[in-house]
Structures are given as C-alpha cells and as structure tokens.
Motif scaffolding. Sequence first.
Motif, PDB file in Angstrom:
ATOM      1  N   ASN A 192     -11.212   0.349  -9.191  1.00  0.00           N
ATOM      2  CA  ASN A 192     -12.003  -0.794  -8.740  1.00  0.00           C
ATOM      3  C   ASN A 192     -11.540  -2.135  -9.300  1.00  0.00           C
ATOM      4  OD1 ASN A 192     -12.934  -0.730 -11.416  1.00  0.00           O
ATOM      5  ND2 ASN A 192     -14.794   0.390 -10.868  1.00  0.00           N
ATOM      6  N   ASN A 193     -10.345  -2.179  -9.904  1.00  0.00           N
ATOM      7  CA  ASN A 193      -9.843  -3.471 -10.366  1.00  0.00           C
ATOM      8  C   ASN A 193      -8.688  -3.932  -9.473  1.00  0.00           C
ATOM      9  OD1 ASN A 193      -7.397  -2.233 -11.314  1.00  0.00           O
ATOM     10  ND2 ASN A 193      -8.447  -1.651 -13.199  1.00  0.00           N
ATOM     11  N   LYS A 194      -8.204  -5.132  -9.729  1.00  0.00           N
ATOM     12  CA  LYS A 194      -7.207  -5.753  -8.844  1.00  0.00           C
ATOM     13  C   LYS A 194      -5.970  -4.878  -8.656  1.00  0.00           C
ATOM     14  CE  LYS A 194      -7.261  -9.439 -11.437  1.00  0.00           C
ATOM     15  NZ  LYS A 194      -6.951 -10.756 -12.037  1.00  0.00           N
ATOM     16  N   TYR A 195      -5.439  -4.394  -9.767  1.00  0.00           N
ATOM     17  CA  TYR A 195      -4.181  -3.643  -9.697  1.00  0.00           C
ATOM     18  C   TYR A 195      -4.366  -2.296  -8.998  1.00  0.00           C
ATOM     19  CZ  TYR A 195       0.015  -1.161 -11.207  1.00  0.00           C
ATOM     20  OH  TYR A 195       1.166  -0.433 -11.226  1.00  0.00           O
ATOM     21  N   SER A 196      -5.404  -1.550  -9.392  1.00  0.00           N
ATOM     22  CA  SER A 196      -5.587  -0.207  -8.824  1.00  0.00           C
ATOM     23  C   SER A 196      -5.920  -0.266  -7.338  1.00  0.00           C
ATOM     24  CB  SER A 196      -6.680   0.551  -9.590  1.00  0.00           C
ATOM     25  OG  SER A 196      -7.920  -0.110  -9.499  1.00  0.00           O
ATOM     26  N   ILE A 197      -6.694  -1.276  -6.919  1.00  0.00           N
ATOM     27  CA  ILE A 197      -7.013  -1.423  -5.497  1.00  0.00           C
ATOM     28  C   ILE A 197      -5.755  -1.763  -4.696  1.00  0.00           C
ATOM     29  CG2 ILE A 197      -8.211  -2.880  -3.808  1.00  0.00           C
ATOM     30  CD1 ILE A 197     -10.530  -3.073  -5.780  1.00  0.00           C
ATOM     31  N   ALA A 198      -5.007  -2.760  -5.174  1.00  0.00           N
ATOM     32  CA  ALA A 198      -3.797  -3.185  -4.458  1.00  0.00           C
ATOM     33  C   ALA A 198      -2.775  -2.054  -4.379  1.00  0.00           C
ATOM     34  CB  ALA A 198      -3.189  -4.400  -5.152  1.00  0.00           C
ATOM     35  N   LYS A 199      -2.579  -1.358  -5.485  1.00  0.00           N
ATOM     36  CA  LYS A 199      -1.605  -0.267  -5.521  1.00  0.00           C
ATOM     37  C   LYS A 199      -2.003   0.859  -4.564  1.00  0.00           C
ATOM     38  CE  LYS A 199       0.927   2.597  -8.835  1.00  0.00           C
ATOM     39  NZ  LYS A 199       1.027   3.022 -10.259  1.00  0.00           N
ATOM     40  N   SER A 200      -3.299   1.173  -4.516  1.00  0.00           N
ATOM     41  CA  SER A 200      -3.785   2.226  -3.615  1.00  0.00           C
ATOM     42  C   SER A 200      -3.582   1.849  -2.156  1.00  0.00           C
ATOM     43  CB  SER A 200      -5.275   2.492  -3.879  1.00  0.00           C
ATOM     44  OG  SER A 200      -5.488   2.966  -5.180  1.00  0.00           O
ATOM     45  N   ILE A 201      -3.856   0.585  -1.825  1.00  0.00           N
ATOM     46  CA  ILE A 201      -3.684   0.124  -0.440  1.00  0.00           C
ATOM     47  C   ILE A 201      -2.220   0.198  -0.028  1.00  0.00           C
ATOM     48  CG2 ILE A 201      -3.768  -1.934   1.038  1.00  0.00           C
ATOM     49  CD1 ILE A 201      -6.402  -2.658  -0.421  1.00  0.00           C
ATOM     50  N   LEU A 202      -1.338  -0.268  -0.885  1.00  0.00           N
ATOM     51  CA  LEU A 202       0.092  -0.248  -0.566  1.00  0.00           C
ATOM     52  C   LEU A 202       0.611   1.178  -0.384  1.00  0.00           C
ATOM     53  CD1 LEU A 202       1.386  -3.060  -2.956  1.00  0.00           C
ATOM     54  CD2 LEU A 202       1.235  -3.150  -0.461  1.00  0.00           C
ATOM     55  N   ALA A 203       0.041   2.108  -1.145  1.00  0.00           N
ATOM     56  CA  ALA A 203       0.530   3.489  -1.098  1.00  0.00           C
ATOM     57  C   ALA A 203      -0.091   4.300   0.038  1.00  0.00           C
ATOM     58  CB  ALA A 203       0.254   4.175  -2.433  1.00  0.00           C
ATOM     59  N   ASN A 204      -1.374   4.043   0.349  1.00  0.00           N
ATOM     60  CA  ASN A 204      -2.092   4.992   1.209  1.00  0.00           C
ATOM     61  C   ASN A 204      -2.795   4.408   2.427  1.00  0.00           C
ATOM     62  OD1 ASN A 204      -1.522   7.258  -0.557  1.00  0.00           O
ATOM     63  ND2 ASN A 204      -3.015   6.387  -1.976  1.00  0.00           N
ATOM     64  N   PHE A 205      -2.849   3.087   2.564  1.00  0.00           N
ATOM     65  CA  PHE A 205      -3.491   2.529   3.754  1.00  0.00           C
ATOM     66  C   PHE A 205      -2.541   2.637   4.940  1.00  0.00           C
ATOM     67  CE2 PHE A 205      -4.268  -1.139   6.594  1.00  0.00           C
ATOM     68  CZ  PHE A 205      -5.520  -0.758   7.057  1.00  0.00           C
ATOM     69  N   THR A 206      -3.018   3.316   5.996  1.00  0.00           N
ATOM     70  CA  THR A 206      -2.168   3.544   7.176  1.00  0.00           C
ATOM     71  C   THR A 206      -2.938   3.220   8.454  1.00  0.00           C
ATOM     72  OG1 THR A 206      -2.820   5.871   7.168  1.00  0.00           O
ATOM     73  CG2 THR A 206      -0.742   5.313   6.080  1.00  0.00           C
ATOM     74  N   ASN A 207      -3.446   2.014   8.523  1.00  0.00           N
ATOM     75  CA  ASN A 207      -4.119   1.543   9.734  1.00  0.00           C
ATOM     76  C   ASN A 207      -5.445   2.260  10.002  1.00  0.00           C
ATOM     77  OD1 ASN A 207      -4.360  -0.161  11.931  1.00  0.00           O
ATOM     78  ND2 ASN A 207      -3.287   1.222  13.328  1.00  0.00           N
ATOM     79  N   GLN A 208      -6.181   2.641   8.949  1.00  0.00           N
ATOM     80  CA  GLN A 208      -7.507   3.227   9.144  1.00  0.00           C
ATOM     81  C   GLN A 208      -8.471   2.175   9.691  1.00  0.00           C
ATOM     82  OE1 GLN A 208      -5.625   3.737   6.431  1.00  0.00           O
ATOM     83  NE2 GLN A 208      -5.834   5.831   5.648  1.00  0.00           N
ATOM     84  N   GLU A 248      -0.030  -9.519 -15.274  1.00  0.00           N
ATOM     85  CA  GLU A 248      -0.765 -10.390 -14.359  1.00  0.00           C
ATOM     86  C   GLU A 248       0.135 -10.872 -13.224  1.00  0.00           C
ATOM     87  OE1 GLU A 248      -4.051 -11.193 -14.174  1.00  0.00           O
ATOM     88  OE2 GLU A 248      -4.226  -9.605 -15.679  1.00  0.00           O
ATOM     89  N   ILE A 249       1.387 -11.135 -13.539  1.00  0.00           N
ATOM     90  CA  ILE A 249       2.345 -11.548 -12.501  1.00  0.00           C
ATOM     91  C   ILE A 249       2.572 -10.412 -11.507  1.00  0.00           C
ATOM     92  CG2 ILE A 249       4.744 -12.240 -12.078  1.00  0.00           C
ATOM     93  CD1 ILE A 249       4.667 -13.600 -14.866  1.00  0.00           C
ATOM     94  N   ILE A 250       2.722  -9.198 -12.043  1.00  0.00           N
ATOM     95  CA  ILE A 250       2.919  -8.022 -11.182  1.00  0.00           C
ATOM     96  C   ILE A 250       1.686  -7.792 -10.308  1.00  0.00           C
ATOM     97  CG2 ILE A 250       3.218  -5.513 -11.193  1.00  0.00           C
ATOM     98  CD1 ILE A 250       4.886  -5.892 -13.773  1.00  0.00           C
ATOM     99  N   LYS A 251       0.491  -7.946 -10.900  1.00  0.00           N
ATOM    100  CA  LYS A 251      -0.757  -7.795 -10.136  1.00  0.00           C
ATOM    101  C   LYS A 251      -0.796  -8.770  -8.963  1.00  0.00           C
ATOM    102  CE  LYS A 251      -3.927  -6.240 -13.784  1.00  0.00           C
ATOM    103  NZ  LYS A 251      -5.076  -6.645 -14.629  1.00  0.00           N
ATOM    104  N   PHE A 252      -0.407 -10.018  -9.233  1.00  0.00           N
ATOM    105  CA  PHE A 252      -0.426 -11.048  -8.194  1.00  0.00           C
ATOM    106  C   PHE A 252       0.481 -10.653  -7.028  1.00  0.00           C
ATOM    107  CE2 PHE A 252       1.482 -14.932  -6.397  1.00  0.00           C
ATOM    108  CZ  PHE A 252       0.337 -15.536  -5.903  1.00  0.00           C
TER     109      PHE A 252
END
Length: 462
Positions: A170-186, A115-119
Amino acid sequence: MFNLILIILIPFFFLRLLRLLALIQQKEYRLDRLWIYLQTQEGEEEFFNFFPISKKITGIKRPVKTFKIILIGLSVFLLTAILLYFLPLWFLVILFLLYPLLIIGCMLPFVILNEIIKFIYLQKASAKIKEKNPIIIGITGSFGKTSTKLLLAKVLKQKYTVFTTPKSFNNKYSIAKSILANFTNQEIVILEYAAYTKGEIKILTKYFSPQIAVITGISSQHLGLFGNLENLIKAKSELLKVLPENGKIFYNDTDENVVKMITKFNQVKIAYGKNLHKENTNNLNLTFKYQNQLIKTQLIGNHYLINLDGVIKIAENFNLGHKQITKALINFKPNDNFIKSYNSKNGALIIDDGNTSNQKGFEEMINYVKQIKGKNKILLFAGIVDLGEKSQEIHQELAQKCLHVFNLMFYTGIDGKTEFKKILQDQLIDDEKIILEKLKKLNKNDLLLIEGKIKKHILEKI
C-alpha cells in the motif's frame, strides 16, 4: 591493550549492527518512524542496548536479506573499519556509544536514491494505468484496508477482470512495482492508500486517481506519527478530495469519525456496516445471512461483518447478482493477512491475530474470545506501537477490557507493559523463560489469542 578492547567490542559492534539494520528495515527506512519509535520505552532500550546478548530486549533480531539492506550494512562496515584504523583509541568508545547515528547516516544516501527510483516507477506505472483508463477503487482507513481489498477483488472477479496489489502492499513503491509487473488491461483496479503523515495519500492520488473511495474506519493507529486524530482524519480525507463530481464514497457508518469525515464532500455517499449480523453456530468461522440465505465463510472474527457489508454494497453497485456474491464469499480462502485458527502441538485452540495490531481490532477480538465458552483463556501480546501520547491511555483501556476475559496473559513487548501490569497484576507474566515453559504446556482446555507481532522463537514453542 587496544587490540584486546577491539577484540572484545567487535562482536557487539556486529550484533548492534544487525539489530539496528533490522530496526530501520522494520520502520521502512523512514526517519519519522524511527524518531517516534526512539521516543518510546522500547525504542530507548534498543538505542541504549550496548551489549545485545539477551532476547528479552525488544522484538528486533536480524534484518531480512535484501539488496538495499546488504548495501547499507556493507557501507556501515566499511566506514567503521576506516574510522577504527585512522582514529585514536578514545574515539572507539564514542563510536560504540553513537553507533546508531552512524548507521542512520549511512542509510540516508540510499533513502535519497530510493526516492528517485520510486519516482521513476510511479511515472511509468501511472502512464500504464492512464493508457488503459480502468475504474480505480481506492481504499483507505486506519484498519481493514487489506481485508476489504482482497474480499472485494474476489467478489468483483465474478463479473469483471480485476487487478489488485498482493498482501498489504500500500505504499508508493509497492503499488507502482505491482502495477508494472501485473497490470494487464483489467477493467477494475483496487488499491490501498496508506499514510503515516499528511500529504502521502495526496501524492499517491496524483499518480492513481480513483473514481470510487472506500473508508474502512478511523482509529488511533500510527497516532504518534500524525500527532493527533484531526491530522489523521485530514490525511485520510486526501483520497476524497480527488474524486470526480460523479464519484462515489462507500463509508463505514458504524464509525463516528468516518461519518464526520465524509460530511463536507458532495459525491454520492453509500453507507455500510449495519446490515449484516452474525448467526449463532458452534463453528468458529463467521456465518451470516444475506438475502435470507445462510453464508458460511472461512473468516474468523465478527468484525469482518463490517468489511463484508461494504463489499456487498460495492458489488451490488457494480450490478453483481446475489448468486455471484454468495458464491465468491463462500469460496473465499483467507491468506495470512486474515485472522486464523489452528490447534497447537498439544491440542490447544490458537486464534492468531498476529499479522498486525490496532486498538479497534484488538477490542473486537477481546469481545470475540469472550463469547467462546468452556476454555481457559490466555493472551499473548506485545503491545501496540506508534501511538504517541495516547499510548498510556489506550493501553490502560485495553488492559481493563482484558481483565475479566483472560485468566492469564503473556506480555512480550515493552510499550504498554506498565499499564497492563498495573491492572492485571498477577495475571500478567513478562518473564520470557516462564512464558516459553507455559506455552509448551498448553493443552486442549486452553485458548490462546495471539495479538500483534510476536518474536519467532516464542511462536515456535506453541
């Protein structure tokens, strides 16, 4: 004597450890999901399965190797060894009986750490999104979230740059991790907002607040966790509460629960779900007309028409033209999150809806199979979990709908089996050896519908 008892019990300690680690992993390390599961017939049998040598008991087998599950497993192993070394012989029996509680106890520190890591991940991902300020489309509902998300992303990419999470993340961790890895100003971000209890979507919206909401449908999925339908609707409504005044709500107008849910919100509401109709063809793939043009998709199942109608409505709202929408839908290639069809080793037609199972989707597939002529129709089903007090009623309704559609049914689960057996009687087979033998003998005259998650060693026989 002590050594002999220890030698006998050690293999069963190990087997129970593997099965229970798989269970807590399957339930996403959540105590609420574990508690609901342990209240079911299948959960009770798993908890009291002291000597797990048969594959007949539940679908739990072994955990997927991850860093977290390995650490939990090592912690359990180390604590077990210490207890066995220092405590008297009689404690061995108590430890064996209460082993699930020991495993859950060892899980808790890792849950807190997680939970701390998710935050931390959520904070970083939220900052990254806010810096670029894309349009966020939030999708929620009891079913159809992932298929709508993937179809919509394919269509909108004809004109915009689009980021979306892969598969059914679709949960907190998977969404956040995906954004950090693959969001590039879309320009557009499409996210699923899932929940097992009230408050979970609210937390997600604090980090990723949408301007557009899509409500796919409300059903009994995970009703055991929510307690009742009213709580489920309140949980899904959390997505709508954060929309700006100029936000938009796209909603499934064929679902009365959704229609009721959106009435108290003042944003622009755009209905979908009633505009597309299946064209009769000899092909299993879904075909429909859009602006007088015949669209042949690679999708299996008539219920996707509702998703497609929603996708088209949203795309038109983003000013995509007819040609752009048509091109995307024709070329869309479904992944494993979608229903698929193939032929078995002996030529039987297999329709595989095994990725997940919910009441609404199952009912749609029963109707779909009913329309296919000239086949000996067989159902392979494991029951639907997390339905709580509604489990008996829902399984009875589903069994009645299956009665005059399927000639034979293979039941591999525990939840709902009593209700199905009472209604289908001799049409239902639950002996795994017989099921495996009959699956080997499927031929070109047979149609097998796979509904829900089925054990791997059974699927290998098809």
